[in-house]
Write a protein that holds these residues in place. Structure first.
Motif, PDB file in Angstrom:
ATOM      1  N   UNK A  89       0.833  -1.203   0.000  1.00 54.09           N
ATOM      2  CA  UNK A  89       0.000   0.000   0.000  1.00 54.09           C
ATOM      3  C   UNK A  89       0.868   1.253   0.000  1.00 54.09           C
ATOM      4  N   UNK A  90       1.844   1.297   0.885  1.00 58.74           N
ATOM      5  CA  UNK A  90       2.711   2.471   0.981  1.00 58.74           C
ATOM      6  C   UNK A  90       3.453   2.716  -0.327  1.00 58.74           C
ATOM      7  N   UNK A  91       3.988   1.645  -0.925  1.00 57.51           N
ATOM      8  CA  UNK A  91       4.724   1.793  -2.173  1.00 57.51           C
ATOM      9  C   UNK A  91       3.845   2.244  -3.318  1.00 57.51           C
ATOM     10  N   UNK A  92       2.606   1.743  -3.350  1.00 52.58           N
ATOM     11  CA  UNK A  92       1.691   2.139  -4.416  1.00 52.58           C
ATOM     12  C   UNK A  92       1.331   3.614  -4.314  1.00 52.58           C
ATOM     13  N   UNK A  93       0.989   4.060  -3.111  1.00 48.93           N
ATOM     14  CA  UNK A  93       0.609   5.470  -2.941  1.00 48.93           C
ATOM     15  C   UNK A  93       1.788   6.380  -3.242  1.00 48.93           C
ATOM     16  N   UNK A  94       2.958   6.029  -2.749  1.00 52.49           N
ATOM     17  CA  UNK A  94       4.141   6.862  -2.996  1.00 52.49           C
ATOM     18  C   UNK A  94       4.470   6.943  -4.477  1.00 52.49           C
ATOM     19  N   UNK A  95       4.280   5.826  -5.194  1.00 50.24           N
ATOM     20  CA  UNK A  95       4.602   5.807  -6.616  1.00 50.24           C
ATOM     21  C   UNK A  95       3.573   6.481  -7.489  1.00 50.24           C
ATOM     22  N   UNK A  96       2.301   6.403  -7.084  1.00 48.89           N
ATOM     23  CA  UNK A  96       1.230   6.937  -7.919  1.00 48.89           C
ATOM     24  C   UNK A  96       0.824   8.359  -7.553  1.00 48.89           C
ATOM     25  N   UNK A  97       1.186   8.791  -6.348  1.00 50.45           N
ATOM     26  CA  UNK A  97       0.925  10.179  -5.931  1.00 50.45           C
ATOM     27  C   UNK A  97       2.244  10.730  -5.398  1.00 50.45           C
ATOM     28  N   UNK A  98       3.166  11.093  -6.281  1.00 50.99           N
ATOM     29  CA  UNK A  98       4.530  11.423  -5.866  1.00 50.99           C
ATOM     30  C   UNK A  98       4.633  12.561  -4.864  1.00 50.99           C
ATOM     31  N   UNK A  99       3.680  13.482  -4.855  1.00 51.78           N
ATOM     32  CA  UNK A  99       3.773  14.624  -3.938  1.00 51.78           C
ATOM     33  C   UNK A  99       3.440  14.253  -2.499  1.00 51.78           C
ATOM     34  N   UNK A 100       2.984  13.044  -2.282  1.00 47.93           N
ATOM     35  CA  UNK A 100       2.545  12.636  -0.954  1.00 47.93           C
ATOM     36  C   UNK A 100       3.725  12.224  -0.086  1.00 47.93           C
TER      37      UNK A 100
END
Length: 283
Positions: A127-138
């Protein structure tokens, strides 16, 4: 010379007889893994196996027939745009969890720059890797208690901007209290008395810490509710996966505290209850 076609059919039959849910798929996936060729591009009829490859394939099929997870045999698990490293000691991410990430990313789209996300019980880091990769500003933070699972998360999150710590989700990131925009979790949620109903790939190979959660399966979700209430700013949102039979009981964990507004349950792509969302009210 043995061809791929001649070994595939008996392999698929053996897996079917062993109760594997997707025998043909798994037989093909194991052969593609062995040969180092993407399954979708392998021309089965034109591929010849050496005696050593035939032996190694038979060993892989036997291990899968003994219900060792396919992902442990190939060493990877696909998740959204990621190819995660997995193996003994870490929960294998499931496709159902991808809808949880979908919803979380949609919620983040409406926020200001650099929203803060905390992933509790990160496991493989899917989950963490997906969000970081798909929403880079997060800005993404993740925590995992189990040392073996944490080691897998370290591998999967290497090279990302995710801040990963090993520790207890209940007390994680006190410096972020009241500042987080979104808390997401796929915690353990299987009742202790449900052992016999859980498929062998899960109960025999996924780590116990990622599976069992008290008599009603809600102990970890109660912990996530308390932790999310501590971390989130007013108006922040919690997104928490649960079992398909917890479509009423998991939302009730949030609704019964008085700390949450707009508590809603959501379905996965198969139409089963899958995750709850809740918005933090002002303290």
């Amino acid at each position: 010379m043995t061809t791929a076609r001649t070994v595939l059919e008996p392999a698929a039959r053996r897996l079917a007889e062993a109760g594997v849910a997707s025998p043909r798929h798994d037989a093909e996936a194991l052969l593609a893994h062995l040969l180092g060729v993407p399954r979708s591009r392998l021309a089965w009829a034109s591929v010849d196996l050496s005696p050593d490859q035939e032996r190694r394939y038979a060993e892989l099929v036997a291990r899968r027939a003994d219900r060792e997870p396919l992902q442990h045999l190939t060493g990877t698990a696909p998740f959204r745009h990621l190819e995660l490293l997995v193996g003994p000691g870490v929960f294998v991410p499931r496709p159902e969890t991808e809808v949880v990430v979908d919803w979380a990313i949609g919620a983040l789209a409406g926020l200001a720059d650099a929203p803060v996300v905390v992933d509790l019980c990160t496991g493989s880091g899917a989950i963490a890797g997906s969000i970081a990769g798909e929403v880079p500003r997060t800005r993404v933070y993740a925590v995992e208690l189990d040392p073996d699972a944490h080691a897998w998360a370290e591998r999967n999150l290497a090279g990302t901007d995710v801040t990963l710590v090993r520790g207890d989700a209940a007390t994680a990131f006190p410096d972020l209290d009241g500042t987080v925009d979104l808390v997401v979790a796929n915690p353990p949620y299987i009742p202790l008395d449900a052992y016999e109903s859980v498929e062998r790939e899960v109960r025999d190979h996924d780590p116990a810490l990622a599976l069992w959660s008290g008599p009603d399966g809600l102990d970890a979700i109660r912990m996530v509710e308390r932790t999310a209430a501590r971390l989130l700013r007013p108006g922040g949102v919690a997104v928490v996966e649960h079992a398909d039979v917890q479509g009423e009981s998991a939302p009730a964990v949030f609704a019964g505290t008085g700390r949450w507004d707009r508590v809603r349950d959501h379905l996965d792509l198969a139409g089963r209850h899958r995750f709850v969302t809740a918005w933090r009210v002002a303290r």
